[in-house]
Design a protein around this motif. Sequence first.
Motif, mmCIF file in Angstrom:
data_model
loop_
_atom_site.group_PDB
_atom_site.id
_atom_site.type_symbol
_atom_site.label_atom_id
_atom_site.label_comp_id
_atom_site.label_asym_id
_atom_site.label_seq_id
_atom_site.Cartn_x
_atom_site.Cartn_y
_atom_site.Cartn_z
ATOM 1 N N VAL A 209 -108.212 -55.044 -92.787
ATOM 2 C CA VAL A 209 -106.588 -55.451 -92.372
ATOM 3 C C VAL A 209 -106.745 -56.248 -91.069
ATOM 4 O O VAL A 209 -107.673 -56.412 -90.564
ATOM 5 N N PRO A 210 -105.604 -56.944 -90.771
ATOM 6 C CA PRO A 210 -105.522 -57.827 -89.582
ATOM 7 C C PRO A 210 -105.953 -56.890 -88.454
ATOM 8 O O PRO A 210 -105.447 -55.820 -88.443
ATOM 9 N N MET A 211 -106.505 -57.757 -87.370
ATOM 10 C CA MET A 211 -107.063 -57.001 -86.247
ATOM 11 C C MET A 211 -105.750 -56.232 -85.423
ATOM 12 O O MET A 211 -105.954 -54.957 -84.963
ATOM 13 N N ASP A 212 -104.568 -56.632 -85.466
ATOM 14 C CA ASP A 212 -103.463 -56.087 -84.801
ATOM 15 C C ASP A 212 -102.905 -54.949 -85.579
ATOM 16 O O ASP A 212 -101.903 -54.150 -85.250
ATOM 17 N N TYR B 239 -111.716 -50.631 -69.151
ATOM 18 C CA TYR B 239 -110.522 -49.852 -69.486
ATOM 19 C C TYR B 239 -110.641 -49.977 -71.060
ATOM 20 O O TYR B 239 -109.707 -49.618 -71.693
ATOM 21 N N ASN B 240 -111.493 -50.139 -71.796
ATOM 22 C CA ASN B 240 -111.558 -50.113 -73.152
ATOM 23 C C ASN B 240 -111.734 -48.884 -73.575
ATOM 24 O O ASN B 240 -112.470 -47.770 -73.123
ATOM 25 N N SER C 76 -108.337 -52.890 -73.830
ATOM 26 C CA SER C 76 -107.422 -52.513 -72.857
ATOM 27 C C SER C 76 -106.249 -53.117 -73.243
ATOM 28 O O SER C 76 -105.069 -51.998 -72.822
ATOM 29 N N ASP C 77 -105.903 -54.273 -73.997
ATOM 30 C CA ASP C 77 -104.527 -54.408 -74.493
ATOM 31 C C ASP C 77 -104.060 -54.103 -75.830
ATOM 32 O O ASP C 77 -103.264 -54.632 -76.330
ATOM 33 N N ALA C 78 -104.879 -53.249 -76.395
ATOM 34 C CA ALA C 78 -104.891 -52.625 -77.842
ATOM 35 C C ALA C 78 -104.698 -54.052 -79.020
ATOM 36 O O ALA C 78 -104.208 -53.617 -79.975
#
Length: 721
Positions: free
Chosen positions: A309-312, A612-613, A629-631
Amino acid sequence: MPLFKRKPFGLAEPPEDLEPCELVYQVRFTKEIFRDYQEYLNRINLYRQRVWMCKSTGKSNSTYEEALVSEKHATQKVQQLPNELVAPALHIIQFSMLPLRDLADVIAKKLQKDLFVGAQLYGRKDGGLYPCRVLKLVENGIDKIQYEVAWVGKSKKTTENAILLGEDLVWKKIPFSRSILKSFIRESTCRSIPWVLHEKLAQKYGISTDPPKDLRSRFFFQDGQLVNRTKKRKNENRNNVVEVNEEFGKSKRKKVETGKSDAEKNIKEENNKPKEEPVKYPIDDLLVQPGPDDPPFTNRPSPLRDFNVPMDSVGDLLMVWDFCYSFNRLLHLCPFSLEDFENAICHKDSNLFLIAETHSALLRLLIKDDGEYSLALQKRKRKPKISLITWTEYICDFLEMINITELCSYMTTIKRGHYGLLDTNAKLQVLQELVSHALETDLIRGKLDEHIEQRQALGATRRGEALEYARKKREEKEQLKGESGADGLVKENNMESTGSNPHIAENGNLIVETGEMVEEVISSKQSNVFYNRRQFDCPSKKTEKQNVGPKAEAINITNLNEKEAQKRLTGEKKEAEEKKSKEKREQRREYFEREMEKQNIRTNSLGKDRDYNRYWWFSRDGRIFVESSDAKQWGYYSTKEEVDALIGSLNCKGERERALQKQLEKFYGKICLELQKRSKDLAHKIALEEAVLRRSTRVRAPLGENPANAFLKYVNKWKED
């Protein structure tokens, strides 16, 4: 500003000649700037110590930031005090000699009687109390002030006006408390006992800054500060003594005294200055610097990112799969692996059993809840039974109900029967909305409450067993103490009884000396008789003593052997019992852990690293997933070696990485077991794929034999009839 050990603390001045592009260290909550990292770290560690006090509330044993937040809250509370009550309170505070608590009580009593226009009160009317609001103060030349009030009805509208005395009015809710008044006093004053208002505040409310007559003999103003005359006189007298000593030519003494005073001043200044203390770990991970005592860290492995699936969309994929797996019994949905779910989402077939059953299970749950979706279906006269042919129609009804523009744009494709042609992101967005609505249903909430209650019951049982075991241990210790005390008392009494006779041994038996021969007689009574007769017939009794001696020794030896054997047996029994109880407690602990894990249906992250991962572990899959950290970025570790390297790369001096390391070590055994299972399954799948490829091209292998296409053979065995 917060007080350091009950004294004002000045902030550090910014460095001089700062350049615009120069890199510096800044404290977040004080905005102090430092060039040197060590100075910055020392200041941060000082702020984290619990030596600070809130100036407004007097709350001590706080960190600097906690005291700062406390002052902020206190200031907000002080601002809630009505403006009409500020001036009377300030008049009472100015030059008051009362302690803080008594002063707050005096102000509270005074302000409760001062009613102002707009105050919400209760007034006496026809023998009862009714809500009212003060409109104005009426003065008719009477000693007691009267108030014109408006009665307030249930709809908060004024009905009629009346004139009442102050005695007939009661506060609905007092607009201040003792704590608010104490904070108000501290905020308004620059000195305590006598309390002196800030000059600007006194000028604003027209309050005199001149001390009253009774205080002028004791205090006076000098350079804007109130000075105590007696203290000043003492200081002057000390200075005069020094001057007299100088006149008499005691220069040596003067030098010694001045040297002592300078040394004392230096010591005081050093004591007042914050001491540079060593760094106390753990600290924030970004502040950790490499040190000589650090263990050798391994290189952190790069996580794999080979998702279909796409990363996001990886986060949505994990969330939907975890929800379906956690509530599979309630959804009547047979569990499936994450890989099968990922492959099914990416497949272009519109009537995959796995996808259809997943959507149908979530929709059935919404129908059972009798909520908004159920009412929408009733309006459309839909049948409650969802089949493989009609499930897309129910999806369209759901999308119309939530009315999200982006999702509604997919309805035309779904209605044409081409659900599989939708983008992967679109499919996961629809499933995400279904899951979010399912979480709000009473069925899911009831299941969550049930699991929480069961976890609480298990926790209470475990605590009860631990307390019972501790109580038994405590009773055994007390019993042993009592027995040892009784044995000591008996022994002491025997010593006292035998201490006066030098021929009596520690065990209470008599020792008789005849020439070179020393013999021990068992009975103390017999020995006393024997000792009394000794001086008369010692020669005649000699043979008797020689005959009794060996028998007594034999009896003593047998008794000692029996006691030692008995002690050994009791010791072995105790050890065996303790071993059994320890094994039983260990079994109970493992049982409670297993049961608690069964009731835990919410997946929490293992923790965060320095950057922060966030790290996730799903016990049903085995892999450790890494979320940036930014998901926006995802990865995973799938082997034991990668997990070992990850643990070895964590620095326990940092707060986040120490917590992550603890969680990884806690679940290390289970993680390795799941990863080994996964490795075996992967090896088996690879072997099967190679076997399929080795077949002759003339014989086509069915799709089901390829492990990568296992999701095509999914069957929901738990489906409701």
